[in-house]
Scaffold this motif. Structure first.
Motif, mmCIF file in Angstrom:
data_model
loop_
_atom_site.group_PDB
_atom_site.id
_atom_site.type_symbol
_atom_site.label_atom_id
_atom_site.label_comp_id
_atom_site.label_asym_id
_atom_site.label_seq_id
_atom_site.Cartn_x
_atom_site.Cartn_y
_atom_site.Cartn_z
ATOM 1 N N GLY A 176 -1.571 8.717 -5.405
ATOM 2 C CA GLY A 176 -0.665 9.788 -4.921
ATOM 3 C C GLY A 176 -1.424 11.092 -5.440
ATOM 4 N N ALA A 177 -0.896 12.232 -4.839
ATOM 5 C CA ALA A 177 -1.715 13.549 -5.325
ATOM 6 C C ALA A 177 -0.430 14.438 -5.450
ATOM 7 C CB ALA A 177 -2.406 14.183 -3.866
ATOM 8 N N LEU A 178 -0.779 15.423 -6.446
ATOM 9 C CA LEU A 178 0.501 16.314 -6.765
ATOM 10 C C LEU A 178 -0.040 17.780 -6.860
ATOM 11 C CD1 LEU A 178 0.377 13.485 -8.783
ATOM 12 C CD2 LEU A 178 2.506 14.722 -9.728
ATOM 13 N N GLN A 179 0.803 18.541 -6.500
ATOM 14 C CA GLN A 179 0.601 20.060 -6.496
ATOM 15 C C GLN A 179 1.959 20.735 -6.668
ATOM 16 O OE1 GLN A 179 -1.619 20.679 -2.864
ATOM 17 N NE2 GLN A 179 0.220 20.513 -1.703
ATOM 18 N N GLY A 180 1.486 21.889 -7.581
ATOM 19 C CA GLY A 180 2.618 22.769 -7.777
ATOM 20 C C GLY A 180 3.500 22.501 -8.854
ATOM 21 N N ALA A 181 4.101 23.678 -9.493
ATOM 22 C CA ALA A 181 5.000 23.248 -10.868
ATOM 23 C C ALA A 181 6.115 22.486 -10.475
ATOM 24 C CB ALA A 181 5.430 24.861 -11.059
ATOM 25 N N GLY A 182 6.436 21.751 -11.332
ATOM 26 C CA GLY A 182 7.593 20.569 -11.528
ATOM 27 C C GLY A 182 7.546 19.392 -10.274
ATOM 28 N N ALA A 183 6.179 19.435 -9.657
ATOM 29 C CA ALA A 183 5.906 18.240 -8.908
ATOM 30 C C ALA A 183 5.991 17.062 -9.707
ATOM 31 C CB ALA A 183 4.694 18.205 -8.102
ATOM 32 N N HIS A 184 6.720 16.001 -9.346
ATOM 33 C CA HIS A 184 6.762 14.866 -10.454
ATOM 34 C C HIS A 184 6.813 13.518 -9.639
ATOM 35 C CE1 HIS A 184 9.207 12.655 -13.661
ATOM 36 N NE2 HIS A 184 7.935 12.361 -13.754
ATOM 37 N N THR A 185 5.663 12.617 -9.929
ATOM 38 C CA THR A 185 5.775 11.407 -9.273
ATOM 39 C C THR A 185 5.802 10.382 -10.486
ATOM 40 O OG1 THR A 185 3.446 11.260 -9.444
ATOM 41 C CG2 THR A 185 4.050 12.103 -7.539
ATOM 42 N N VAL A 186 6.294 9.265 -9.865
ATOM 43 C CA VAL A 186 6.644 8.233 -10.829
ATOM 44 C C VAL A 186 6.432 6.816 -10.026
ATOM 45 C CG1 VAL A 186 8.253 6.768 -12.220
ATOM 46 C CG2 VAL A 186 8.687 9.220 -11.855
ATOM 47 N N TRP A 187 5.247 6.140 -10.755
ATOM 48 C CA TRP A 187 4.999 4.924 -10.184
ATOM 49 C C TRP A 187 5.319 3.552 -11.370
ATOM 50 C CZ3 TRP A 187 1.685 1.080 -11.531
ATOM 51 C CH2 TRP A 187 1.164 -0.062 -10.490
ATOM 52 N N VAL A 232 -4.111 14.928 -9.894
ATOM 53 C CA VAL A 232 -3.419 16.095 -10.199
ATOM 54 C C VAL A 232 -4.163 17.316 -9.648
ATOM 55 C CG1 VAL A 232 -2.028 17.424 -11.907
ATOM 56 C CG2 VAL A 232 -2.058 15.082 -12.086
ATOM 57 N N LEU A 233 -3.702 18.003 -8.814
ATOM 58 C CA LEU A 233 -4.481 19.089 -8.180
ATOM 59 C C LEU A 233 -4.080 20.418 -8.927
ATOM 60 C CD1 LEU A 233 -3.960 18.294 -4.291
ATOM 61 C CD2 LEU A 233 -5.928 17.680 -5.741
ATOM 62 N N THR A 234 -3.052 20.554 -9.557
ATOM 63 C CA THR A 234 -2.777 21.947 -10.030
ATOM 64 C C THR A 234 -2.039 21.918 -11.421
ATOM 65 O OG1 THR A 234 -0.720 22.220 -9.147
ATOM 66 C CG2 THR A 234 -2.270 22.923 -7.760
ATOM 67 N N VAL A 264 0.984 -0.973 -0.296
ATOM 68 C CA VAL A 264 -0.043 -0.068 0.192
ATOM 69 C C VAL A 264 0.870 1.093 -0.051
ATOM 70 C CG1 VAL A 264 -1.686 1.267 1.252
ATOM 71 C CG2 VAL A 264 -1.680 -1.221 1.289
ATOM 72 N N GLY A 265 0.496 2.052 -0.905
ATOM 73 C CA GLY A 265 1.436 3.317 -0.869
ATOM 74 C C GLY A 265 0.609 4.566 -1.114
ATOM 75 N N LEU A 266 1.016 5.778 -0.798
ATOM 76 C CA LEU A 266 0.476 6.933 -0.643
ATOM 77 C C LEU A 266 1.445 7.860 -0.430
ATOM 78 C CD1 LEU A 266 -2.479 7.983 1.807
ATOM 79 C CD2 LEU A 266 -0.551 9.457 1.472
ATOM 80 N N TYR A 267 1.318 8.885 -1.502
ATOM 81 C CA TYR A 267 2.260 9.906 -1.505
ATOM 82 C C TYR A 267 1.610 11.248 -2.169
ATOM 83 C CZ TYR A 267 1.936 7.936 -6.360
ATOM 84 O OH TYR A 267 1.332 7.312 -7.492
ATOM 85 N N PHE A 268 2.505 12.317 -1.738
ATOM 86 C CA PHE A 268 1.938 13.760 -1.873
ATOM 87 C C PHE A 268 3.109 14.565 -2.275
ATOM 88 C CE2 PHE A 268 -2.087 16.011 -0.491
ATOM 89 C CZ PHE A 268 -1.840 16.993 -1.403
ATOM 90 N N ALA A 269 3.118 14.912 -3.770
ATOM 91 C CA ALA A 269 4.231 15.626 -3.973
ATOM 92 C C ALA A 269 3.895 17.322 -4.159
ATOM 93 C CB ALA A 269 4.723 15.115 -5.459
ATOM 94 N N ASP A 270 4.944 18.012 -3.646
ATOM 95 C CA ASP A 270 4.788 19.666 -3.850
ATOM 96 C C ASP A 270 5.508 19.908 -5.000
ATOM 97 O OD1 ASP A 270 2.950 19.648 -1.840
ATOM 98 O OD2 ASP A 270 4.686 19.760 -0.355
ATOM 99 N N ALA A 271 5.531 21.281 -5.450
ATOM 100 C CA ALA A 271 6.447 21.886 -6.064
ATOM 101 C C ALA A 271 7.693 21.389 -6.254
ATOM 102 C CB ALA A 271 6.505 23.346 -6.236
ATOM 103 N N ASP A 272 8.475 21.207 -7.346
ATOM 104 C CA ASP A 272 9.650 20.551 -7.567
ATOM 105 C C ASP A 272 10.260 19.394 -6.979
ATOM 106 O OD1 ASP A 272 10.460 22.651 -9.389
ATOM 107 O OD2 ASP A 272 10.577 23.911 -7.654
ATOM 108 N N GLN A 273 9.388 18.905 -6.311
ATOM 109 C CA GLN A 273 9.666 17.355 -5.563
ATOM 110 C C GLN A 273 9.289 16.181 -6.745
ATOM 111 O OE1 GLN A 273 7.131 16.792 -2.179
ATOM 112 N NE2 GLN A 273 8.488 17.062 -0.833
ATOM 113 N N HIS A 274 10.571 15.282 -6.530
ATOM 114 C CA HIS A 274 10.484 14.168 -7.198
ATOM 115 C C HIS A 274 10.273 12.782 -6.366
ATOM 116 C CE1 HIS A 274 11.617 11.367 -10.495
ATOM 117 N NE2 HIS A 274 12.003 10.589 -9.792
ATOM 118 N N GLN A 275 9.052 12.226 -6.458
ATOM 119 C CA GLN A 275 8.944 11.092 -5.796
ATOM 120 C C GLN A 275 8.671 9.963 -6.695
ATOM 121 O OE1 GLN A 275 5.466 12.227 -3.400
ATOM 122 N NE2 GLN A 275 6.698 13.471 -2.023
ATOM 123 N N GLU A 276 9.323 8.758 -6.228
ATOM 124 C CA GLU A 276 9.351 7.635 -7.321
ATOM 125 C C GLU A 276 9.386 6.213 -6.575
ATOM 126 O OE1 GLU A 276 12.432 7.940 -10.231
ATOM 127 O OE2 GLU A 276 12.416 5.802 -11.083
#
Lengths: 407, 253
Positions: A273-284, A307-309, A241-253
Motif C-alpha cells: 500500500g501507499a499513503l499520502q495526505g493528512a489522516g490517510a490511514h491503512t490497516v493490514w 508513506v509518501l507524505t 494479492v492486495g494493493l491499496y492507495f489511501a489519500d487524506a482522511d481515507q481509512h482502508q482496512e
C-alpha cells in the motif's frame, strides 16, 4: 521445516504497530474467535475490540444496524459465455456454506439480504472471458449485498467485482472453489469519496483447488474488507494479492485470515500500500492459522507500506499461529517506510524532474505486485489508477495539478 | 567550449549536532576536455564537493559561487543541474526497486536531451555501450542497482556517463572497491567518453592507481576542506611515493 520471521520494521514516526498493543487483550487464538449467523451473538462493537481497534467505528455505524435495505446499489453481471448467473432467495441451500460471519458487519450483512446473486462456473468449464460484476452505488441508504461465486470442480474462470459510485454498503462475497477448480477473483474498491463499505469475503477451497484472490482499494471514505480462506481438502492453494492507495482522511482496512485446517496446502499473501495526505490511514492484519492436523503446510505473508507524505499512518500486523511442527515453511514480513529521499536524489541527479522521479519510484514499488495479478484488463486499469492517485500528490508537491514535463 | 567555475566555495553538512562546515573556500576551474584529479585523505571533503555540486539536499552552500558558462549552478535544482550538463557518478549508487535499467536510462536520456531518443538508434547505442563495459544485456531488465555487486554499480554509473554525454562529469571515488579488471573496464569507459564528447572530468579519488588508466591534466590535493597543493600529473606520482602524511602534518601544525 523452516520458520522464518523477518520483521523489518522501518518506521515512519511510529506509525507502525505490531501484534498486540493499545492495551487490548487479544483473543488467545484466531480459532477461538466467535463466529455466528445470529445477530444476537455479535453485538455492536465499541471500537475497543481486537478486530475493531483500528477502525473508525463511528463512520461504520450505519452498517452495524439490523435494518439494511437493498436499494443503495445496482448490481450488473456480464458473464463469460460458459458462466451462469442467477438471482436466488436467501433460503437457497447453496448460500452460507463458506463459514459463519466473524464480526458485526458480516453478521448484519448476512441477516439483511433477501436475494443473492449466484455466479456459477459449471464443472469442467473453462471460461473464455472475464466475468464482470459491477456494483454501482446509486443511493446512500445503508444496503446489504450478497454474492456467491462458485467454481465447480475442475473449472477455470476469472471474476472481477467492481465497486464504484457512492454507497453505504455491507457486502458478503462467498467464494466456493471445488476440487481441482482454478478461480481468480478480483475485487476493486474504486468508490467515490464518500462511500462507506464493509465486505466479508469467505472462501472455501476443495482438494487441489486454487484461488487467486486479488484486492484493490483506491476510493471511498471507509473501506474495510475481511477476506477469509479455509482449506477443506489437501493440495489447496490460495494466493492473496492486495494493493491499496489511501489519500487524506481515507481509512482502508484489510484483515485477512487463512485457515490451514487440512494438511499440505499452500498460501501466499502479498499486500502493498501507499499513503499520502493528512489522516490517510491503512490497516493490514494478516492472520494465518496452521492447525495441529495441517502437516506439510507452506505459508508466507508479506505487507509493505510506502508513506509518501507526513500525517499518514500505516498499521501492519502479521499473526502466524502454528499448532504443528510438521510444516514445510511458514513466515511473514512487514515493513512500513517513508519515501526514500536518496532514491529521489539519484533519479533527479539524472535530470529527471521531481514529479516524474516520484512517479517512477511509486510505480516501481507496485510493479512486481501488478505483474502477479495476471489479468491484463485489471493490470492496465490499476496502472491508470495509480497514475491518477499520483497526480493528487504531485499537485501537492508542485502546487499545480498539471504535469511538469513529458508533455 | 564550456567552463565550470568554482569560487571560494564553503559548504556545511547537516548533522544531528547542527551544521558542520566541511568545505572552507574551494577554488577550481575546469574546462571542456580537461581532467582534474582531486586527491586527499579520508574526511578532507572530496565527496562533499561532489555532492554539493550535484545539489544533494544534505549539503548547504554557505558562501561562494559555482557557475557553468556563467550560469549560476547553485540556483538550479538537482535535475536542472543534470540537464545543464553536470553528471555525478556516485560513490554509493542507490537501488530503485521496480524500475528497470532500460526504463531508467530512457527516462533520464529523454529528460536530459529534452526529447525522447530515436527508438532504433537508442536501443543500439545502449546495447553497444553495455557491451563495451562488459555489462550483461540481461541487466537492462533488472531493477536499477538492485542486487548489483559493487563493480556492477560502478559500471552502471559509467554507462550513464557515456550515454548521457554530460559537459562535466564528477566521478566520486568510482575506483573504490574495484578489482584491477573492473578498474580497467571502468577507466576505458571514461576515456571513451572523453574521446567522444570532450567532457570535462573531475576525478575524485583516494588512491593513485586509477590515474594509471585515466591521465589527469591537473592534480589538486584536498586537505581539510580546501586545496592545499596543485600541480600536473607529477604531483600524483609524488603522492604515490610519499602518501598524504606531509599534508596532514602541515594541516595540524
Amino acid at each position: 521445516m523452516s520458520t522464518t520471521t523477518d520483521h523489518s520494521r522501518a518506521v515512519a514516526d511510529g506509525a507502525h504497530s505490531h501484534s498486540a498493543g493499545h492495551g487490548v487483550v487479544p483473543v488467545g487464538s484466531r480459532a477461538e474467535r466467535l463466529t455466528s449467523f445470529d445477530l444476537a451473538d455479535i453485538p455492536v462493537p465499541t471500537g475497543r475490540e481486537e478486530e475493531w481497534r483500528f477502525s473508525p467505528v463511528a463512520r461504520l455505524q450505519p452498517l452495524f444496524s439490523e435494518d439494511l435495505g437493498a436499494a443503495g446499489v445496482r448490481t450488473t453481471v456480464v458473464p463469460a459465455p460458459e458462466v451462469k448467473v442467477e438471482i436466488v432467495g436467501r433460503d437457497d441451500a447453496r448460500l452460507g456454506t463458506t463459514g459463519k460471519p466473524g464480526d458485526r458487519t458480516a453478521v448484519t450483512a448476512w441477516n439483511a439480504f433477501r436475494e443473492a446473486t449466484v455466479v456459477t462456473v459449471p464443472a469442467e468449464a473453462v471460461a473464455s472471458d472475464v466475468t464482470s460484476v459491477r456494483v454501482e452505488g446509486i443511493a446512500k441508504d445503508a444496503t446489504a449485498l450478497h454474492l456467491l461465486v462458485h467454481a465447480e470442480r475442475h473449472s477455470e474462470a476469472v471474476v472481477v467485482i467492481d465497486h464504484l459510485g457512492d454507497a453505504t454498503l455491507d457486502e458478503t462475497v462467498e467464494i466456493v472453489v471445488d476440487d481441482g477448480a482454478h478461480l481468480t477473483l478480483v475485487t476493486v474498491q474504486d468508490w467515490a469519496d464518500g462511500a462507506v463499505h464493509a465486505s466479508s469475503h469467505r472462501a472455501r477451497l476443495g482438494r487441489d483447488a486454487k484461488l487467486k484472490h486479488v484486492l484493490v482499494t483506491f476510493g471511498g471514505d471507509v473501506v474495510r474488507v475481511t477476506p477469509d480462506a479455509t482449506f477443506t481438502g489437501e493440495g489447496g492453494e490460495v494466493e492473496m494479492v492486495g494493493l491499496y492507495f489511501a489519500d487524506a482522511d481515507q481509512h482502508q482496512e484489510h484483515r485477512l485470515f487463512v485457515d490451514h485446517a487440512v494438511p499440505r496446502c499452500k498460501s501466499r499473501v502479498t499486500y502493498k500500500g501507499a499513503l499520502q495526505g493528512a489522516g490517510a490511514h491503512t490497516v493490514w492484519v494478516g492472520d494465518v492459522l496452521i492447525q495441529a492436523k495441517a502437516e506439510g503446510t507452506d505459508t508466507y505473508e508479506l505487507n509493505r507500506n510506502l508513506v509518501l507524505t507526513d500525517g499518514a499512518r500505516a498499521d501492519s500486523v502479521p499473526n502466524l499461529e502454528i499448532e504443528t511442527g510438521e510444516i514445510a515453511g511458514a513466515g511473514h514480513a512487514s515493513a512500513t517506510g517513508r519515501f526514500d529521499d536518496e532514491q529521489l536524489f539519484y533519479l533527479m541527479a539524472r535530470g529527471i524532474p521531481e514529479v516524474d522521479a516520484r512517479r517512477l519510484v511509486v510505480r516501481g514499488f507496485f510493479a512486481e505486485l501488478i505483474e502477479e495479478i495476471g489479468v491484463d484488463s485489471v493490470e492496465e486499469r490499476l496502472l491508470a489508477s495509480i497514475e491518477a492517485e499520483l497526480e493528487k500528490s504531485m499537485s501537492v508537491i508542485t502546487g499545480v495539478a498539471t504535469r511538469e514535463v513529458d508533455a | 567550449m564550456s567552463t565550470l567555475e568554482i569560487r571560494d566555495l564553503h559548504v556545511s553538512v547537516e548533522t544531528k549536532e547542527g551544521a558542520k562546515p566541511i568545505l572552507r573556500g574551494v577554488d577550481l576551474t575546469i574546462n571542456s576536455g580537461e581532467t582534474h584529479a582531486i586527491m586527499g585523505p579520508n574526511g578532507s571533503g572530496k565527496s562533499t564537493l561532489a555532492s554539493a555540486l550535484a545539489g544533494h539536499p544534505k549539503y548547504e552552500v554557505t558562501s561562494g559561487t559555482v557557475t557553468l558558462d556563467g550560469e549560476d549552478v547553485l540556483q538550479m535544482s538537482v535535475d536542472e543541474r543534470a540537464r545543464a550538463g553536470l553528471f555525478l557518478a556516485m560513490q554509493y549508487p542507490v537501488e530503485v526497486p521496480g524500475v528497470s535499467v532500460a526504463n531508467f536510462l530512457r527516462t533520464a536520456k529523454t529528460a536530459i536531451a529534452g526529447e525522447a531518443p530515436a527508438l532504433r538508434t537508442w536501443g543500439r547505442e545502449v546495447k553497444q555501450a553495455m557491451e563495451h563495459l562488459r555489462i550483461d544485456p540481461a541487466f537492462a531488465e533488472r531493477s536499477v542497482n538492485e542486487g548489483f555487486s559493487g563493480g556492477e554499480k560502478k559500471r552502471h554509473e559509467i554507462l550513464q556517463m557515456e550515454l548521457f554525454a554530460p559537459r562535466f562529469a564528477i566521478l566520486d571515488e568510482t575506483d573504490s572497491g574495484l578489482d584491477v579488471d573492473a578498474l580497467r573496464i571502468v577507466s576505458e569507459g571514461v576515456n571513451r567518453a572523453k574521446a567522444n564528447t570532450d567532457v570535462g572530468v573531475l576525478l575524485i579519488t583516494h588512491y593513485t592507481r586509477i590515474l594509471r588508466y585515466i591521465k589527469p591534466d591537473f592534480v589538486h590535493v584536498f586537505v581539510d576542506g580546501a586545496i592545499a597543493e596543485e600541480g600536473g600529473p607529477e604531483l600524483a606520482e609524488r603522492l604515490e611515493e610519499e602518501g598524504y602524511d606531509r599534508f596532514l602534518t602541515a594541516a595540524t601544525a
